[in-house]
Design a protein around this motif. Structure first.
Motif, PDB file in Angstrom:
ATOM      1  N   GLY A   1       0.788  -1.229   0.000  1.00  0.00           N
ATOM      2  CA  GLY A   1       0.000   0.000   0.000  1.00  0.00           C
ATOM      3  C   GLY A   1       0.817   1.273   0.000  1.00  0.00           C
ATOM      4  O   GLY A   1       0.278   2.368  -0.140  1.00  0.00           O
ATOM      5  N   LYS A   2       2.126   1.172   0.156  1.00  0.00           N
ATOM      6  CA  LYS A   2       2.991   2.349   0.189  1.00  0.00           C
ATOM      7  C   LYS A   2       3.239   2.869  -1.224  1.00  0.00           C
ATOM      8  O   LYS A   2       3.456   2.085  -2.152  1.00  0.00           O
ATOM      9  CB  LYS A   2       4.316   1.984   0.858  1.00  0.00           C
ATOM     10  CG  LYS A   2       5.220   3.158   1.101  1.00  0.00           C
ATOM     11  CD  LYS A   2       6.452   2.733   1.879  1.00  0.00           C
ATOM     12  CE  LYS A   2       7.325   3.939   2.178  1.00  0.00           C
ATOM     13  NZ  LYS A   2       8.531   3.552   2.907  1.00  0.00           N
ATOM     14  N   TYR A   3       3.209   4.189  -1.380  1.00  0.00           N
ATOM     15  CA  TYR A   3       3.488   4.811  -2.669  1.00  0.00           C
ATOM     16  C   TYR A   3       4.981   5.085  -2.792  1.00  0.00           C
ATOM     17  O   TYR A   3       5.623   5.545  -1.858  1.00  0.00           O
ATOM     18  CB  TYR A   3       2.708   6.117  -2.825  1.00  0.00           C
ATOM     19  CG  TYR A   3       1.252   5.886  -3.096  1.00  0.00           C
ATOM     20  CD1 TYR A   3       0.766   5.820  -4.391  1.00  0.00           C
ATOM     21  CD2 TYR A   3       0.357   5.702  -2.053  1.00  0.00           C
ATOM     22  CE1 TYR A   3      -0.562   5.589  -4.650  1.00  0.00           C
ATOM     23  CE2 TYR A   3      -0.991   5.474  -2.300  1.00  0.00           C
ATOM     24  CZ  TYR A   3      -1.433   5.414  -3.603  1.00  0.00           C
ATOM     25  OH  TYR A   3      -2.757   5.184  -3.851  1.00  0.00           O
ATOM     26  N   ILE A   4       5.521   4.819  -3.971  1.00  0.00           N
ATOM     27  CA  ILE A   4       6.944   4.985  -4.241  1.00  0.00           C
ATOM     28  C   ILE A   4       7.101   5.833  -5.502  1.00  0.00           C
ATOM     29  O   ILE A   4       6.356   5.665  -6.470  1.00  0.00           O
ATOM     30  CB  ILE A   4       7.624   3.613  -4.484  1.00  0.00           C
ATOM     31  CG1 ILE A   4       7.388   2.667  -3.314  1.00  0.00           C
ATOM     32  CG2 ILE A   4       9.103   3.766  -4.794  1.00  0.00           C
ATOM     33  CD1 ILE A   4       8.057   3.060  -2.023  1.00  0.00           C
ATOM     34  N   ALA A   5       8.094   6.731  -5.495  1.00  0.00           N
ATOM     35  CA  ALA A   5       8.430   7.523  -6.677  1.00  0.00           C
ATOM     36  C   ALA A   5       9.844   7.144  -7.088  1.00  0.00           C
ATOM     37  O   ALA A   5      10.804   7.447  -6.367  1.00  0.00           O
ATOM     38  CB  ALA A   5       8.343   9.015  -6.370  1.00  0.00           C
ATOM     39  N   HIS A   6       9.974   6.454  -8.215  1.00  0.00           N
ATOM     40  CA  HIS A   6      11.282   6.025  -8.723  1.00  0.00           C
ATOM     41  C   HIS A   6      11.374   6.274 -10.225  1.00  0.00           C
ATOM     42  O   HIS A   6      10.367   6.344 -10.920  1.00  0.00           O
ATOM     43  CB  HIS A   6      11.513   4.535  -8.446  1.00  0.00           C
ATOM     44  CG  HIS A   6      11.970   4.239  -7.056  1.00  0.00           C
ATOM     45  ND1 HIS A   6      12.086   2.962  -6.580  1.00  0.00           N
ATOM     46  CD2 HIS A   6      12.346   5.055  -6.039  1.00  0.00           C
ATOM     47  CE1 HIS A   6      12.515   2.997  -5.327  1.00  0.00           C
ATOM     48  NE2 HIS A   6      12.676   4.259  -4.970  1.00  0.00           N
ATOM     49  N   ARG A   7      12.610   6.356 -10.696  1.00  0.00           N
ATOM     50  CA  ARG A   7      12.875   6.628 -12.103  1.00  0.00           C
ATOM     51  C   ARG A   7      12.559   5.413 -12.975  1.00  0.00           C
ATOM     52  O   ARG A   7      12.872   4.279 -12.621  1.00  0.00           O
ATOM     53  CB  ARG A   7      14.342   7.018 -12.291  1.00  0.00           C
ATOM     54  CG  ARG A   7      14.634   7.494 -13.704  1.00  0.00           C
ATOM     55  CD  ARG A   7      15.976   8.138 -13.830  1.00  0.00           C
ATOM     56  NE  ARG A   7      16.261   9.158 -12.840  1.00  0.00           N
ATOM     57  CZ  ARG A   7      15.785  10.407 -12.860  1.00  0.00           C
ATOM     58  NH1 ARG A   7      14.955  10.784 -13.822  1.00  0.00           N
ATOM     59  NH2 ARG A   7      16.113  11.281 -11.928  1.00  0.00           N
ATOM     60  N   VAL A   8      11.958   5.673 -14.125  1.00  0.00           N
ATOM     61  CA  VAL A   8      11.659   4.620 -15.100  1.00  0.00           C
ATOM     62  C   VAL A   8      12.948   4.334 -15.864  1.00  0.00           C
ATOM     63  O   VAL A   8      13.510   5.228 -16.491  1.00  0.00           O
ATOM     64  CB  VAL A   8      10.539   5.055 -16.071  1.00  0.00           C
ATOM     65  CG1 VAL A   8      10.321   4.009 -17.154  1.00  0.00           C
ATOM     66  CG2 VAL A   8       9.253   5.342 -15.311  1.00  0.00           C
TER      67      VAL A   8
END
Length: 147
Positions: free
Chosen positions: A60-67
């Motif tokens: 359920g945690k949101y993650i912001a990572h590079r594609v």
């Protein structure tokens, strides 16, 4: 991590085409996105290599990572991480990070300097990831940043 009700509200806003500003945490995208900086998540799901996708993990945690790859699904990785995230589909992605605000100053992540930074980071992996991770841990120890 955000409260579950806030997660659902954020997802609902993004699904309705409304951008959301949230405070980021963690060091996985350091130095581009330091902990406690404000990130703007845009509802845009048309992602490309080098953009920063926001996705929801199984917990359920949101993650912001590079594609880093978009062939048979989407592969993401934090700028100071050595390992890729599990393979994603476009359904897992809720938006992309379009801006970051650091110490009151907003930066576009679609600008030429930001795109150049993305290319350099990906081209110099894994050296860049190791250096970014060392810098983040040192900054934490020196209390230049906080989680």
């Amino acid at each position: 991590m955000l409260n579950i009700e806030l997660n659902e509200l954020m997802t609902s806003l993004l699904e309705n085409g409304i951008s959301v500003d949230v405070v980021g945490s963690g060091i996985s995208m350091f130095p581009l996105i330091p902990p406690q900086s404000m990130i703007r998540i845009s509802p845009q799901r048309n992602i490309s290599r080098g953009s920063i996708a926001v996705f929801r993990r199984k917990d359920g945690k949101y993650i912001a990572h590079r594609v880093v790859k978009t062939d048979d699904g989407v592969v993401c990785r934090g700028d100071s991480c050595l390992n890729n995230d599990p393979l994603l589909t476009s359904d897992n992605i809720v938006g992309t990070v379009s801006h970051v605000t650091i110490r009151g100053r907003m930066f576009s992540l679609t600008s030429k300097p930001a795109r150049l930074y993305a290319r350099l980071t990906m081209a110099t992996f894994p050296v860049s990831a190791r250096l970014n991770n060392i810098m983040a841990r040192l900054a934490l120890k020196l209390k230049l940043i906080r989680l």
